[in-house]
Design a protein around this motif. Structure first.
Motif: not given
Length: 349
Positions: A1-16, A26-38
């Motif tokens: 029913m679910i296949n995530l083998s070709n799924t990619k990350i488009d945007k990501i945020c992280m908070h604590y 709560v520690k809130l981030s003010s920017n998106l995380l930068f994620v390279d290919a690796f």
């Protein structure tokens, strides 16, 4: 029913997210995380590799879905994906509000926008909500001149996702389709449920997998509780019923309650008993078994042991019944006073 083998990350945020009862905040981030290919490949493994279950869920609220807070934030994010920082901040605050049990661990909270997710043969975007609560100790070894230096560091094990939820952008009006992971605090209900019941507010999606799973559970309970309490129904009769149930599900692609009762009970009084028990079972477990649905082979295979037709005699023998109830006789031995079964057959195989 679910296949995530070709799924990619488009945007990501992280908070604590801290523990509210300890005023950790709560520690809130003010920017998106930068994620390279690796790093993306590492995060994809961390976020998605634990989602192997076939059970699907949906957001709900006992009054109306519009009152489910997480559902509303997710809906607004799907409507405008550029608002991920704003909506992830709202979700972080909502999670903190529901993290009031004193033993809930603090940790990183990720909100991730995924592209190219396949669910029920439909390619959609998805939003992932993840929380890491446990840290592992890692050894870091570094060469230094002609020696080596060893240090210990605390970090996140990418093979152990603590809590996760993927919301697929489909069936919006019914509360979307979700897949979840919750690997922490399973033995302590009021701690474990803060993620599922308080923060997400979700329930099982009543698809063919759900319906197949529930009819198997219903039949098992009917055999082991209702039939077992009937003095006129033997252990062999119980085993035969479970065998017929499994056979019906294996030989048909669609479940029809009338056809099921006709083939399994053959018009006997047990059919009426089954109908009465079914009504009580549904009321007790708060779900409605459909009269007709597609049979899920995945659920049938996973739950096949539920309808295993076995008679256990003390700690000495297990008898597997596949049919031929007319060839099985039982009684009491006059000399020992012990019970026995007698089996009639033509040849050994």
């Amino acid at each position: 029913m679910i296949n995530l083998s070709n799924t990619k990350i488009d945007k990501i945020c992280m908070h604590y997210i801290g523990n509210k009862s300890k005023n950790e905040g709560v520690k809130l981030s003010s920017n998106l995380l930068f994620v390279d290919a690796f790093l993306e490949s590492i995060l994809i493994k961390y976020f998605l590799s634990s989602f192997k279950q076939n059970e699907l869920y949906e957001f709900y609220h006992e009054t109306h879905i519009k009152y489910n807070e997480t559902y509303n934030y997710i809906q607004e994010l799907f409507d405008d994906e550029d608002r991920i920082l704003e909506q992830s901040t709202a979700l972080a605050k909502h999670l903190y509000k529901n993290s009031s049990h004193p033993q809930i661990k603090s940790g990183e909270f990720y909100v991730v926008l995924f592209k190219n997710c396949l669910i029920n043969k439909e390619v959609v975007n998805a939003i992932g909500l993840f929380k890491s609560e446990n840290k592992d100790t890692f050894l870091k070894i570094s060469p230094k001149n002609n020696e080596f230096e060893i240090k210990s560091e605390q970090g996140i094990n990418i093979n152990k996702l603590d809590k996760g939820c993927i919301v697929f952008n489909t069936e919006k009006d019914n509360g979307y389709l979700l897949s979840i992971v919750d690997n922490t605090n399973k033995s302590i209900a009021n701690q474990a449920q803060y993620w599922i019941e308080d923060f997400l507010q979700i329930k099982r999606h009543e698809d063919s997998y759900f319906q197949t799973e529930k009819v198997l559970s219903l039949c098992k309970d009917f055999a082991t509780q209702e039939l077992a309490s009937d003095k006129d129904v033997s252990k062999v009769d119980q085993a035969i019923f479970l065998n017929k149930t499994k056979k019906f599900l294996q030989e048909n692609t669609n479940f029809n309650i009338d056809e099921f009762e006709k083939k399994v009970f053959h018009g006997t009084k047990l059919s009426e008993n089954f109908q009465e028990y079914k009504e009580k079972y549904q009321e007790k477990n708060k779900f409605e078994l459909a009269d007709r649905f597609d049979i899920s082979n995945v659920a049938l295979k996973k739950q096949s042991t539920i309808c295993q037709s076995v008679i256990k005699l003390d700690n000495n023998f297990h008898i597997y019944i596949h049919g031929g109830s007319g060839l099985i006789q039982n009684g009491i031995d006059k000399d020992t006073g012990m019970k026995y079964y007698r089996f009639l057959y033509n040849e050994e195989r």
